[in-house]
Design a protein around this motif. Structure first.
Motif, short mmCIF file in Angstrom:
data_model
loop_
_atom_site.label_atom_id
_atom_site.label_comp_id
_atom_site.label_asym_id
_atom_site.label_seq_id
_atom_site.Cartn_x
_atom_site.Cartn_y
_atom_site.Cartn_z
N HIS A 1 13.06 2.75 -6.88
CA HIS A 1 12.00 2.01 -7.57
C HIS A 1 10.85 1.71 -6.61
CE1 HIS A 1 15.44 0.47 -10.38
NE2 HIS A 1 15.13 1.74 -10.58
N ALA A 2 10.31 2.76 -6.03
CA ALA A 2 9.18 2.65 -5.11
C ALA A 2 7.97 3.34 -5.72
CB ALA A 2 9.52 3.28 -3.76
N GLY A 3 6.79 2.93 -5.25
CA GLY A 3 5.56 3.51 -5.80
C GLY A 3 5.04 4.71 -5.06
N VAL A 4 5.56 4.93 -3.83
CA VAL A 4 5.04 5.99 -2.97
C VAL A 4 6.22 6.70 -2.32
CG1 VAL A 4 3.54 6.52 -1.01
CG2 VAL A 4 3.02 4.55 -2.46
N PHE A 5 6.07 8.03 -2.16
CA PHE A 5 7.11 8.82 -1.49
C PHE A 5 6.45 9.74 -0.47
CE2 PHE A 5 9.06 7.32 -5.29
CZ PHE A 5 10.38 7.11 -4.94
N ARG B 1 7.88 10.43 -11.18
CA ARG B 1 7.25 9.78 -12.33
C ARG B 1 5.74 9.76 -12.16
NH1 ARG B 1 10.87 5.67 -10.84
NH2 ARG B 1 9.07 4.31 -10.45
N PRO B 2 5.00 9.67 -13.25
CA PRO B 2 3.53 9.67 -13.15
C PRO B 2 2.96 8.52 -12.34
CG PRO B 2 4.23 10.13 -15.40
CD PRO B 2 5.46 9.73 -14.65
N HIS C 1 0.99 21.93 -8.22
CA HIS C 1 2.18 21.33 -8.83
C HIS C 1 2.02 19.84 -9.11
CE1 HIS C 1 4.77 24.89 -7.91
NE2 HIS C 1 3.97 24.99 -6.86
N ILE C 2 1.27 19.16 -8.26
CA ILE C 2 1.13 17.70 -8.34
C ILE C 2 -0.34 17.38 -8.57
CG2 ILE C 2 1.47 15.51 -7.13
CD1 ILE C 2 3.54 17.04 -5.37
N PRO C 3 -0.69 16.57 -9.57
CA PRO C 3 -2.10 16.25 -9.80
C PRO C 3 -2.72 15.66 -8.55
CG PRO C 3 -0.75 15.50 -11.64
CD PRO C 3 0.21 15.94 -10.57
N PRO C 4 -3.92 16.09 -8.18
CA PRO C 4 -4.55 15.60 -6.96
C PRO C 4 -4.69 14.09 -6.88
CG PRO C 4 -5.69 17.55 -7.75
CD PRO C 4 -4.70 17.17 -8.82
N ASP C 5 -4.81 13.41 -8.04
CA ASP C 5 -4.95 11.95 -7.98
C ASP C 5 -3.63 11.26 -7.66
OD1 ASP C 5 -3.65 12.38 -10.38
OD2 ASP C 5 -5.04 11.19 -11.59
N ARG C 6 -2.55 12.04 -7.55
CA ARG C 6 -1.24 11.48 -7.14
C ARG C 6 -0.81 12.04 -5.79
NH1 ARG C 6 3.03 13.29 -10.88
NH2 ARG C 6 4.31 12.04 -9.47
N LEU C 7 -1.70 12.76 -5.12
CA LEU C 7 -1.31 13.52 -3.95
C LEU C 7 -1.88 12.90 -2.67
CD1 LEU C 7 0.13 16.17 -3.10
CD2 LEU C 7 -2.06 17.34 -3.42
N GLY C 8 -1.10 12.99 -1.61
CA GLY C 8 -1.54 12.61 -0.28
C GLY C 8 -0.85 13.50 0.74
N THR C 9 -1.19 13.33 2.01
CA THR C 9 -0.56 14.14 3.06
C THR C 9 -0.01 13.25 4.17
OG1 THR C 9 -2.56 14.47 4.39
CG2 THR C 9 -2.15 16.04 2.60
N CYS C 10 0.96 13.80 4.89
CA CYS C 10 1.56 13.09 6.02
C CYS C 10 2.16 14.13 6.97
CB CYS C 10 2.65 12.12 5.55
SG CYS C 10 4.02 12.90 4.64
#
Length: 352
Positions: free
Chosen positions: A247-251, A273-274, A306-315
């Motif tokens: 139940h986290a908002g970020v992965f 999840r969206p 695969h993942i909408p850009p507004d849900r995407l980040g990098t690490c």
């Protein structure tokens, strides 16, 4: 558009800090002198991250003995013969074993946040160890007068307090390190241990509001230590459906070192999840070859299919030196890879 990009946590310690730690252990310098070295290393780490344009910074875990055991540093009720973690190259790491209760943290992450914020102008992210990892401190044979359920209840309280202390000290976000998730599938293919880990971590996460959980992330990787891993041979498809039940908002998902990233990205798209933001690993800390900004850009653009850009980040895939004695990657190599991540992410954002 702007794509967020963040470090995972540890940065290799500078040689002069490692020398100072050795001097302190040998009694050649006192604790105050060592603390000054730690502060200097944190200052240098944050200054370099900000100079590279990192929108979020960490302390690089410069003063942690390891990413996993910082909360119990100085706890007296521990024996050295705890769970053993085997790595693919044959080396091992061993956790301590709890010998008596009640279980309490000796060090909270607020200590690291305050030390970092003295030097930072950018938002500070704090990595904490997931309670599931610390659950491995409890011995299989039990502890007289302190059963496992009582230990887990104390652990949940302590893990919640640790996260809250980081936020109270001014952390922008908190990241739970959950490297044991993938390893658990290797040790228990039935996934009973993994399900128990997820349940335990959710006991902690459920104590936070939706807004708070949006600032709490979970990092998964196959372990990275001395240029080796402990569970890269475990199929991500075995882990990801359970991972996104947290139940986290970020992965923060290791990906650069995966042999078939499109397959992993498809699984992420299917099971996340969206309302969950996904940071994908675009640099491999245990590969000595430094990625180019163009390679990072291409990895981001592939993920955006695969993942909408507004849900995407990098690490980065993992921390560069999660254990304090790991010198397999140089500090200069880490900075070069971080630069490539930041610049490559910006190139992808422009193209998107």
């Amino acid at each position: 558009m702007i794509l967020p990009t963040e470090p995972i946590g540890s940065i290799p310690r500078p040689p002069w800090l490692l020398a100072g730690i050795a001097d302190h252990a040998a009694g050649r310098i006192d604790t105050a002198a060592l603390d000054t070295l730690y502060d200097d290393a944190v200052r240098d780490t944050i200054a370099r991250l900000e100079a590279l344009g990192s929108p979020v910074v960490t302390d690089g875990e410069q003063s942690k003995p390891s990413f996993a055991t910082y909360p119990v540093q100085g706890v007296s009720d521990l024996a050295p013969d705890g769970a053993v973690i085997p790595f693919a190259d044959g080396h091992t790491r061993q956790l301590p074993r709890l010998t008596a209760g009640p279980f309490r943290y000796a060090v909270r992450s607020e200590h690291y946040v305050r030390a970092a914020r003295k030097h930072a102008t950018a938002p500070v992210k704090q990595a904490v160890i997931a309670p599931s990892a610390l659950s491995l401190l409890y011995p299989d044979g039990g502890i007289a007068g302190y059963d496992r359920q009582a230990f887990l209840d104390d652990l949940v309280d302590e893990a919640e307090a640790d996260i809250r202390s980081a936020f109270a000290a001014g952390a922008h976000s908190v990241q739970l390190d959950f490297t044991e998730g993938r390893l658990s599938v290797k040790l228990d293919p039935s996934k009973g241990v993994l399900d128990a880990f997820v349940t335990l971590n959710n006991r902690v996460l459920d104590r936070f509001s939706d807004d708070e959980r949006a600032r709490i992330g979970v990092h998964t990787c196959p372990g990275g230590d001395q240029d080796s891993t402990h569970s890269l041979d475990v199929d991500y498809a075995e882990l990801l459906p359970h991972l996104f039940a947290l139940h986290a908002g970020v992965f923060y998902v290791q990906l650069a070192s995966e042999p078939d990233p499109d397959r992993v990205l498809a699984a992420i798209a299917s099971h996340s999840r969206p309302d969950q933001r996904i940071f994908i690993g675009v640099t491999d800390p245990i590969d000595p070859v430094v990625e180019t900004a163009e390679l990072v850009r291409d990895r981001v653009l592939r993920a955006a299919e695969h993942i909408p850009p507004d849900r995407l980040g990098t690490c980065d895939d993992c921390g560069f030196a999660p254990f304090g004695d790991d010198v397999s990657t140089s500090r200069d190599t880490a900075w070069a890879k971080i630069r490539a991540r930041i610049e490559g992410t910006a190139l992808a954002a422009q193209q998107l």
